[in-house]
Design a protein around this motif. Structure first.
Motif, short mmCIF file in Angstrom:
data_model
loop_
_atom_site.label_atom_id
_atom_site.label_comp_id
_atom_site.label_asym_id
_atom_site.label_seq_id
_atom_site.Cartn_x
_atom_site.Cartn_y
_atom_site.Cartn_z
N ALA A 232 0.83 -1.21 0.00
CA ALA A 232 0.00 0.00 0.00
C ALA A 232 0.86 1.25 0.00
CB ALA A 232 -0.92 -0.01 1.21
N LEU A 233 1.97 1.22 0.75
CA LEU A 233 2.87 2.38 0.79
C LEU A 233 3.38 2.69 -0.60
CD1 LEU A 233 5.26 2.02 3.84
CD2 LEU A 233 3.40 3.63 3.51
N PHE A 234 3.76 1.64 -1.31
CA PHE A 234 4.33 1.80 -2.64
C PHE A 234 3.31 2.42 -3.59
CE2 PHE A 234 5.07 0.14 -6.89
CZ PHE A 234 6.39 0.48 -7.10
N VAL A 235 2.12 1.86 -3.60
CA VAL A 235 1.10 2.33 -4.55
C VAL A 235 0.69 3.76 -4.23
CG1 VAL A 235 -1.19 1.90 -5.45
CG2 VAL A 235 0.31 -0.01 -4.94
N THR A 236 0.45 4.03 -2.92
CA THR A 236 0.05 5.39 -2.54
C THR A 236 1.16 6.38 -2.87
OG1 THR A 236 -0.88 4.26 -0.64
CG2 THR A 236 -1.12 6.62 -0.70
N GLY A 237 2.40 6.02 -2.53
CA GLY A 237 3.52 6.92 -2.79
C GLY A 237 3.66 7.21 -4.27
N GLY B 114 -12.05 12.46 3.00
CA GLY B 114 -11.91 11.21 2.26
C GLY B 114 -10.46 10.90 1.96
N PHE B 115 -9.72 11.91 1.52
CA PHE B 115 -8.31 11.70 1.18
C PHE B 115 -7.51 11.32 2.43
CE2 PHE B 115 -4.00 13.42 0.65
CZ PHE B 115 -3.62 12.70 -0.45
N ALA B 116 -7.78 12.06 3.53
CA ALA B 116 -7.06 11.75 4.77
C ALA B 116 -7.37 10.33 5.21
CB ALA B 116 -7.45 12.75 5.85
N GLY B 117 -8.66 9.93 5.10
CA GLY B 117 -9.03 8.58 5.50
C GLY B 117 -8.34 7.54 4.64
N LEU B 118 -8.33 7.81 3.33
CA LEU B 118 -7.73 6.85 2.40
C LEU B 118 -6.24 6.67 2.69
CD1 LEU B 118 -8.29 5.23 -0.25
CD2 LEU B 118 -7.41 7.21 -1.46
N VAL B 119 -5.52 7.80 2.71
CA VAL B 119 -4.07 7.72 2.90
C VAL B 119 -3.75 7.20 4.31
CG1 VAL B 119 -1.94 9.05 2.98
CG2 VAL B 119 -3.61 9.50 1.22
N GLY B 120 -4.49 7.74 5.31
CA GLY B 120 -4.24 7.29 6.68
C GLY B 120 -4.49 5.80 6.82
#
Lengths: 516, 270
Positions: A232-237, B114-120
């Motif tokens: 997940a870190l990779f994809v989000t980053g 939404g963005f904060a929830g997704l990334v968090g």
């Protein structure tokens, strides 16, 4: 504590960047110590010396393939081709900055940017024969940052280069001599949205570092290949990094700033942004996706595929609704960014390796030259308030100045991608590479978008040739030497790269090497 | 840093966890307060709270250099500059309540959450159960400061040097946006002004404002011995108060003077 050994730096490989940044630093000193009446000529020659010197240095070091400064910067075919393109387009933009003959006040830049708009001092200086010559060193800084941006093999250097290229652009966007409020508004918009995009990039950088423990693109690729890329870190980053880069390249849906900023900024600055920034951003996108994330193609391919379609469609359709030449060219740049992404998609397959890259490099060169030319023509058509950019003002331009209308028509046909112009060759190369790669649905969309976009380019041609000239229409200024050179070079390039592109295509083919 | 601390670096101690649960909510409260405050000064002070907590985090995670820099540079220097700017621009600037795009605020809040929830959520998912590694070795050789210095002058040398271009641009940009170059001779300099004053009818300084038992504002004019107002004590660009009527001297008159409209009490320029 053990001894430190400084990393070895290939000064020859870094020479193009160092020359431009060096010229910028000297330019700041010139600003401080040279008397005002000598500054303009000194700054112009210094900035031209820097960009042309960088181009010469690129030719000198061509053929090297290495990583230097502790793997931070790549000196390879693609980096050098893009650095050369940026240096050449940068030199042309600097020539547009240096135009003295068109504006009655002898410059397109404000005499004193700190004065409030409309104050009595500001009105008094409106026709003063001097201007803020800081724009030249600032433009040099931006060009140097762009060159490094496309060559950086390290996310941290890429981020600092992104800031080095952005910060001067934010400033010079707000320094138009006429319509100052519009210009300042564009600078503030660009600054706020640009900082936002930088923050996305930085966030993505942090996540990728958290994933891989490194900011080096080559090492990131190795880590991704070793551990699989579903983290997940990779994809989000990766997603956040791409958002930052797409913003800089002005690609829909991160394009919202483009029309306003292109319209408000002085036209010479718009030309610099539309050509050099786009080339640099695509250089960085290519390097990031292929050097850093080449082994994890399937995480970004669908994303880039979709965004290419969105950008082409948004640029082409919204371009039709525009009534201002500069805004129209801004939407045209959004559509072209989509076409360029078609080339980015095409690099994936091992069988066609290199063709996508070389065709994208070629397209960047042709698009940049034609766009600079288009904006150079925009600076010629003027009325009492400066440039007359409303489409209605361009009606019947051919009867007023057949030559200007003919040159503009050439650039518009080039942007539309009609045969015998450089735009056709570039589009053909990119689309062929995409079809070879199996991305034919994308090419179908791209062809449809080209057809829609051709409508608004040709509408302007029709307007120029077949409408009655407006009563209080604009006059066509007689350009001085700098703009004449720009127009001659870009028009010649648009024709030559359309008729005989072989040599440059071969050059791009040879340059299609990424190290890292 | 003590040797024992380095050895234990890879283990999250209960003290570290405790510090996290104390500092974490404070940092979050500061961030939320910064966004929600109507007053820009309050926003800045909330941000100071967040930055101090972040500095605390860095200390707890054995990055003393980063922690000190966070507090000295961000909290100490940058936030104070923020406050200076806010004070110079004026502290009572409130938000515009005109929405240029309808529904923009609601959409921004929803998308932001939404963005904060997704990334968090993704980060929480990705980092749960991850063992921390490598802290001991990166702090081993001369400690935190030396390790940062080594990286700065070897691996990240170019990025470090490149920031100089950024700083030059920032300095030049600040000059462009703030510095107004005056033609020489277009306005009198200090020397010309001194000469003019000495040659003029009034070489000495102007009379100061009046100082009374119930007010010493610059807006209060000085009185001459006969009770009349000293005209040259009137400040320019400011609505002057009525002088206290000492000569005729009743308490009611004094009240009239001091209880005038509140806006003028501090000599706010009109």
């Amino acid at each position: 504590m053990p001894d430190l050994s400084a990393p070895s730096i290939s000064y020859l490989g870094l020479a193009p960047v160092l020359i431009v940044l060096g010229a910028a630093c000297i330019g700041v000193l010139v600003e401080a110590f040279v008397p005002r009446h000598l500054r303009w000529n000194a700054q112009v020659s210094l900035a031209l010396l820097g960009t042309v010197g960088a181009l010469a240095a690129v030719i000198l070091v061509a053929g090297r393939n290495e990583l230097t400064a502790a793997r931070a910067v790549a000196v390879d075919g693609a980096a050098l081709f893009i650095e050369g393109t940026i240096a050449a387009l940068g030199a042309l933009s600097i020539l547009m900055f240096a135009e003295r003959a068109l504006d009655p006040a002898k410059s397109a830049f404000v005499a004193s940017a700190a004065l409030p708009v409309g104050s009595s001092a500001d009105r008094k200086l409106a026709t003063a024969p001097y201007s803020q010559t800081e724009v030249f060193p600032l433009a040099s800084f931006a060009i140097g940052g762009m060159m490094l941006f496309a060559a950086s093999n390290n996310l941290l250097v890429m981020f600092v280069a992104l800031e080095v290229l952005s910060l001067p652009l934010y400033l010079i966007c707000g320094m138009a001599r006429r319509r100052r409020l519009l210009s300042q508004e564009s600078a503030v918009k660009y600054f706020l949205l640009g900082s936002f995009a930088s923050a996305f990039f930085l966030y993505g950088l942090a996540l990728i570092y958290g994933y891989s423990g490194t900011v080096d693109l080559g090492e990131i690729r190795e880590v991704a290949a070793r551990s699989g890329a579903s983290d997940a870190l990779f994809v989000t980053g990766l997603a956040l990094l791409i958002v930052g880069l797409l913003f800089k390249a002005g690609i829909a849906p991160f394009h919202a700033w483009t029309p306003d900023v292109y319209q408000g900024a002085p036209t010479a600055v718009t030309a610099l942004m539309a050509s050099c920034t786009k080339v640099a951003a695509f250089g960085a996108i290519l390097r990031l996706l292929y050097v850093g994330f080449g082994t994890s193609e399937w995480t970004w391919r669908p994303l880039i595929y979709t965004i290419a379609i969105v950008s082409m469609v948004v640029g082409a359709i919204l371009g039709i609704t525009q009534t201002d030449v500069k805004r129209m060219l801004a939407y045209s740049s959004i559509a072209h960014a989509g076409f360029l992404l078609v080339g980015v998609i095409a690099l994936g397959d091992a069988a066609t390796a290199g063709r996508g890259l070389s065709s994208t490099l070629f397209y960047l060169l042709t698009y940049g030259l034609t766009t600079v030319g288009g904006f150079a023509v925009v600076t010629l058509v003027r009325d009492g308030d400066g440039e007359a950019t409303h489409l209605s003002k361009w009606a019947g331009l051919a009867s007023r100045s057949p030559l200007t209308a003919a040159v503009m028509t050439l650039f518009l046909l080039g942007l539309a991608g009609l045969p015998l112009t450089s735009g056709f060759t570039g589009k053909f190369a990119v689309f062929r590479a995409a079809i070879d790669d199996g991305a034919w649905p994308l090419v179908v969309v791209a062809l449809l978008a080209s057809a829609i976009a051709a409508f608004f380019y040709l509408r302007l041609v029709v307007l120029m040739y077949f409408s009655a000239p407006a009563e209080d229409g604009p006059t066509v200024g007689v350009p001085g030497l700098p703009t004449t050179i720009v127009l001659a070079v870009t028009a010649a390039a648009t024709v030559i790269l359309g008729l005989a592109p072989g040599a440059v295509l071969d050059l791009a083919e040879q340059a299609a090497v990424l190290v890292g | 840093m003590s040797h024992a601390a380095v050895l234990a670096a890879d283990v999250v101690s209960s003290g570290e966890a405790g510090a996290f649960w104390v500092l974490g909510p404070i940092a979050l409260a500061g961030a939320i307060g910064m966004v929600l405050s109507r007053n820009a000064i309050h926003s800045a002070l909330w941000l100071v709270l967040t930055m101090l907590s972040l500095g605390g985090f860095y200390f707890v995670q054995q990055a003393p250099f980063l922690g000190a820099v966070q507090i000295i540079v961000y909290t100490g220097a940058i936030m104070i500059l923020f406050l200076f700017v806010l004070m110079l621009v004026g502290r009572d600037y409130s938000d515009s309540i005109v929405e240029t795009l309808r529904g923009q605020r609601v959409a921004a809040i929803l998308l932001g959450i939404g963005f904060a929830g997704l990334v968090g959520g993704l980060i929480a998912d990705a980092t749960s159960g991850v063992e921390s590694v490598g802290l001991a070795e990166s702090n081993a050789d001369g400690g935190n400061v030396a390790a940062i210095a080594r990286l700065l002058f070897t691996d990240y040398l170019l990025a470090f040097e490149l920031t100089s271009a950024l700083l030059i641009t920032a300095a030049v940009g600040a000059m462009i946006l703030a510095h107004i170059e005056h033609e020489s001779g277009s306005r009198p300099g200090q020397k010309e002004q001194s000469i003019a004053r000495i040659k003029g009818p009034r070489p000495q300084t102007l009379t100061g404002p009046g100082v009374f038992a119930r007010g010493n504002s610059v807006a209060a004019p000085a009185l001459l011995p006969d009770g009349s107002v000293a005209e040259d004590s009137r400040a320019t660009g400011m609505k002057m108060r009525q002088p206290p009527a000492i000569a005729s001297g009743s308490i009611d008159d004094l009240d009239d003077v001091t209880v005038d409209s509140g806006a003028n009490r501090d000599g706010v320029p009109t």
